[in-house]
Design an enzyme around this catalytic site. Sequence first.
Site, mmCIF file in Angstrom:
data_model
loop_
_atom_site.group_PDB
_atom_site.id
_atom_site.type_symbol
_atom_site.label_atom_id
_atom_site.label_comp_id
_atom_site.label_asym_id
_atom_site.label_seq_id
_atom_site.Cartn_x
_atom_site.Cartn_y
_atom_site.Cartn_z
ATOM 1 N N ASP A 1 18.788 55.742 -36.936
ATOM 2 C CA ASP A 1 19.492 54.485 -36.654
ATOM 3 C C ASP A 1 18.507 53.335 -36.827
ATOM 4 O O ASP A 1 17.395 53.369 -36.281
ATOM 5 C CB ASP A 1 20.043 54.493 -35.227
ATOM 6 N N ASN B 1 21.287 41.262 -38.831
ATOM 7 C CA ASN B 1 22.355 40.543 -39.540
ATOM 8 C C ASN B 1 22.535 39.132 -38.988
ATOM 9 O O ASN B 1 22.743 38.167 -39.750
ATOM 10 C CB ASN B 1 23.670 41.313 -39.430
ATOM 11 N N HIS C 1 24.381 38.779 -43.561
ATOM 12 C CA HIS C 1 24.849 40.103 -43.960
ATOM 13 C C HIS C 1 24.340 40.507 -45.344
ATOM 14 O O HIS C 1 24.169 41.698 -45.624
ATOM 15 C CB HIS C 1 26.376 40.167 -43.909
ATOM 16 N N ASP D 1 22.484 44.000 -46.011
ATOM 17 C CA ASP D 1 22.790 44.997 -47.039
ATOM 18 C C ASP D 1 21.527 45.403 -47.800
ATOM 19 O O ASP D 1 21.300 46.583 -48.083
ATOM 20 C CB ASP D 1 23.821 44.442 -48.022
ATOM 21 N N GLU E 1 24.670 51.423 -39.839
ATOM 22 C CA GLU E 1 23.224 51.467 -40.051
ATOM 23 C C GLU E 1 22.639 52.845 -39.734
ATOM 24 O O GLU E 1 21.437 52.979 -39.526
ATOM 25 C CB GLU E 1 22.526 50.397 -39.208
#
Length: 302
Positions: A176, A184, A189, A193, A220
Amino acid sequence: MTIETTKPLILIVDDTPTNIQVLAENLIQDYRVKVAASGEAALEAIARQGLPDLILLDVMMPDMDGYELCRRLKNDPQTSAIPVIFVTALNGGGDEERGLNLGALDYITKPFYLPVVKARIRNHIRLKQMADRLEAMAWIDGLTDVPNRRRFDQMLEIEWKRAQRSHFPLAMIMVDVDYFKAYNDCYGHGAGDTCLKQVAALLSAMVSRPCDLVARYGGEEFVILMPETDIDGARRVAEQLRLRIESEQMSHAGSGVSCWVTISVGYAAMTPGQDQMPSALLDEADRMLYRAKNSGRNCTRG
């Protein structure tokens, strides 16, 4: 990769040497060819050398006939998609119907006309390659270009059953990205990514055995499936992955544990019992990830 290794692989299963020789000599120019003289030998060849792109299968063989071999192949999720063409002297309508009902794609009777056999093989190989490309696209996560959750679920089922048969351990690592929501919020965002793509690429580069699988589990989270790996092996890989991500020094101003992007890692391994389900390993790895996150993050637990 050489041109030779990119050629489709055909497995010829026949207990008559002259039949094997005739087919092999006429196919070797366009395909890689492996041969087996019995059903058991065919299963061993597939387990040892990997999945062929097509199987040419005789019906009348001692011990295990072609029908039984076809049935076993089609009942195994790992081999069920291999195209099977029966090449046999049995030419009754009932024989052909039985073969097709078992899952064979084609049924060629002896004596055969080689140009027709080669044309049918070429057509089935082309269809198999198209299907493989479509299936591969369906298995890949569109953002990170690693296998997706669907592919992971499929491979977990396959490797679990393999581990049950072999009595070797199967390991799983769950990853994780720490404080990813904050990442973010801090960078946007689009940057998030890009971060996930980098993490996926780093994990994939570190897990290099062909049998291992790195997949995006969701959001994630990533998961690594490692056949024939015990808890000590899983521990070593888990810590290597954690250190590798941290050493990349990707800035994370919103993290509560570091100024760099870090990961929390949970790992587990078990030798499956006959009555156990794959969810046992998944649940244990997930529990260990939860422990890692509750232990301050940027750590491994197992």
